[in-house]
Scaffold this motif. Sequence first.
Motif, PDB file in Angstrom:
ATOM      1  N   GLN A  25       0.849  -1.211   0.144  1.00 59.65           N
ATOM      2  CA  GLN A  25       0.024   0.109  -0.052  1.00 59.65           C
ATOM      3  C   GLN A  25       0.908   1.267   0.156  1.00 59.65           C
ATOM      4  O   GLN A  25       1.568   1.639   1.122  1.00 59.65           O
ATOM      5  CB  GLN A  25      -0.950  -0.017   1.342  1.00 59.65           C
ATOM      6  N   PRO A  26       0.915   2.035  -1.000  1.00 62.39           N
ATOM      7  CA  PRO A  26       1.828   3.246  -1.124  1.00 62.39           C
ATOM      8  C   PRO A  26       1.338   4.077  -0.257  1.00 62.39           C
ATOM      9  O   PRO A  26       0.257   4.325   0.132  1.00 62.39           O
ATOM     10  CB  PRO A  26       1.873   3.473  -2.538  1.00 62.39           C
ATOM     11  N   ALA A  27       2.222   5.180   0.072  1.00 64.94           N
ATOM     12  CA  ALA A  27       1.786   6.331   0.882  1.00 64.94           C
ATOM     13  C   ALA A  27       0.704   7.158  -0.091  1.00 64.94           C
ATOM     14  O   ALA A  27       0.995   7.208  -1.395  1.00 64.94           O
ATOM     15  CB  ALA A  27       2.777   7.165   1.065  1.00 64.94           C
ATOM     16  N   VAL A  28      -0.321   7.750   0.394  1.00 62.52           N
ATOM     17  CA  VAL A  28      -1.028   8.611  -0.247  1.00 62.52           C
ATOM     18  C   VAL A  28      -1.331   9.832   0.535  1.00 62.52           C
ATOM     19  O   VAL A  28      -1.536   9.962   1.688  1.00 62.52           O
ATOM     20  CB  VAL A  28      -2.644   7.954  -0.226  1.00 62.52           C
ATOM     21  N   GLU A  29      -1.070  10.804  -0.332  1.00 58.85           N
ATOM     22  CA  GLU A  29      -1.322  12.335   0.245  1.00 58.85           C
ATOM     23  C   GLU A  29      -2.628  12.680   0.955  1.00 58.85           C
ATOM     24  O   GLU A  29      -3.558  12.351   0.277  1.00 58.85           O
ATOM     25  CB  GLU A  29      -0.987  13.397  -0.691  1.00 58.85           C
ATOM     26  N   GLY A  30      -2.453  13.130   2.148  1.00 59.56           N
ATOM     27  CA  GLY A  30      -3.660  13.475   2.992  1.00 59.56           C
ATOM     28  C   GLY A  30      -4.307  12.262   3.562  1.00 59.56           C
ATOM     29  O   GLY A  30      -5.355  12.673   4.287  1.00 59.56           O
ATOM     30  N   ILE A 148       2.721   4.422  12.873  1.00 57.37           N
ATOM     31  CA  ILE A 148       1.635   4.202  13.763  1.00 57.37           C
ATOM     32  C   ILE A 148       0.759   5.232  13.884  1.00 57.37           C
ATOM     33  O   ILE A 148      -0.512   4.996  14.091  1.00 57.37           O
ATOM     34  CB  ILE A 148       2.622   4.625  15.102  1.00 57.37           C
ATOM     35  N   ASN A 149       1.000   6.548  13.536  1.00 54.63           N
ATOM     36  CA  ASN A 149      -0.123   7.421  13.231  1.00 54.63           C
ATOM     37  C   ASN A 149      -1.083   7.228  12.326  1.00 54.63           C
ATOM     38  O   ASN A 149      -2.412   7.361  12.703  1.00 54.63           O
ATOM     39  CB  ASN A 149       0.588   9.088  13.273  1.00 54.63           C
ATOM     40  N   ASP A 150      -0.532   6.688  11.073  1.00 56.43           N
ATOM     41  CA  ASP A 150      -1.485   6.377  10.190  1.00 56.43           C
ATOM     42  C   ASP A 150      -2.712   5.318  10.393  1.00 56.43           C
ATOM     43  O   ASP A 150      -3.572   5.471  10.547  1.00 56.43           O
ATOM     44  CB  ASP A 150      -0.755   5.898   9.116  1.00 56.43           C
ATOM     45  N   LEU A 151      -2.095   4.214  11.245  1.00 51.78           N
ATOM     46  CA  LEU A 151      -3.031   2.955  11.724  1.00 51.78           C
ATOM     47  C   LEU A 151      -3.808   3.720  12.887  1.00 51.78           C
ATOM     48  O   LEU A 151      -5.103   3.364  13.018  1.00 51.78           O
ATOM     49  CB  LEU A 151      -2.171   2.094  12.205  1.00 51.78           C
ATOM     50  N   THR A 152      -3.325   4.413  13.689  1.00 45.03           N
ATOM     51  CA  THR A 152      -4.408   4.923  14.688  1.00 45.03           C
ATOM     52  C   THR A 152      -5.397   5.961  14.228  1.00 45.03           C
ATOM     53  O   THR A 152      -6.702   5.735  14.460  1.00 45.03           O
ATOM     54  CB  THR A 152      -3.678   5.990  15.708  1.00 45.03           C
ATOM     55  N   SER A 153      -4.750   6.604  13.372  1.00 40.92           N
ATOM     56  CA  SER A 153      -6.251   7.578  12.691  1.00 40.92           C
ATOM     57  C   SER A 153      -7.114   6.662  11.886  1.00 40.92           C
ATOM     58  O   SER A 153      -8.051   7.163  11.311  1.00 40.92           O
ATOM     59  CB  SER A 153      -5.412   8.555  11.419  1.00 40.92           C
ATOM     60  N   GLU A 154      -6.590   5.411  11.403  1.00 44.15           N
ATOM     61  CA  GLU A 154      -7.591   4.562  10.628  1.00 44.15           C
ATOM     62  C   GLU A 154      -8.547   3.890  11.470  1.00 44.15           C
ATOM     63  O   GLU A 154      -9.157   3.130  10.961  1.00 44.15           O
ATOM     64  CB  GLU A 154      -6.789   3.568   9.870  1.00 44.15           C
ATOM     65  N   GLY A 155      -8.463   4.086  12.714  1.00 42.99           N
ATOM     66  CA  GLY A 155      -9.377   3.322  13.853  1.00 42.99           C
ATOM     67  C   GLY A 155      -8.899   2.339  14.568  1.00 42.99           C
ATOM     68  O   GLY A 155      -9.557   1.552  15.541  1.00 42.99           O
TER      69      GLY A 155
END
Length: 287
Positions: A25-30, A148-155
């Motif tokens: 899964q590539p990085a996605v802006e925003g 880690i922040n990405d996953l936390t923001s995803e719920g």
Amino acid sequence: MSFIPLSPCCLTGAKLTGMPRGVFQPAVEGQRKVARYHAKPSDGEVVDGKVALVFLTDAFGLSLPNPKIMADAFADQLKINVFVPEYIINPPPAEVFDSVAPIYPNQFPNRSFFAGLKLFIEVLWKTWRWLPMLLFPKRQVPLAQSSINDLTSEGYTSLALVGYCRGGSMIQYLLSNPANTTLVGGVICHPGAEKETWGKIDRPTWWHMADHDQMFGQKAIDGMREVFGKKREDEGVDFECVVHKDTVHGFACRPTLDHEPTKTAFEEANTSAVRFCKKYLLGEFED
């Protein structure tokens, strides 16, 4: 249940063979700052969509197949989502270190000092561009934290960490950050000794160390055991440490069939990671 039974058909040198089934899964802006490999159980059945295991690779990142194959195995055994963040961008090729980084103790018993020095200089010449990354692990902390922040923001509400070599160093920094409230603890395999973090860690850690490790010697192991042993006694913070005999740095993520103690240590460390996740992510306690 074993973690990954090793046989001649599934291992070439220190590289696991096979076809990873997860997705990159590539990085996605925003949306997502750090690219990652995502492994799901092979049957598609996830027991809890709010928990996940984060697999932090060694310095070779996703350039080797091992992290992906191991992530698939963790997903199958735990029935949860497993993520391998690409927190190291453009990692060095693992094979360039083969001549100076043994994969078991005394691999080069007849090599002279001068022959070893010559090979070491040759490796430095080939890898000088990666030296800042290799020598300064703090430089990778921001991307590891962002994953880690990405996953936390995803719920995701609970995350366990398992890290190898540089990934083990990352765990020490991540767990020492009190803002990381979604992290339940981690399994740390042959890391660098990030001593400044130890006094700040107040969550469970299980450590798997090599007894022939130039990056984390016996003196550092004794110091780590003293710090975390006291935390266990005074604060009830779970802590375990296993020093695997006749092993070198890298045994838990880059095993070799040529050395039985390394194969055994690889199995024990990763089976331990499964047990850790069952206890702290899934609430499954052994009798």
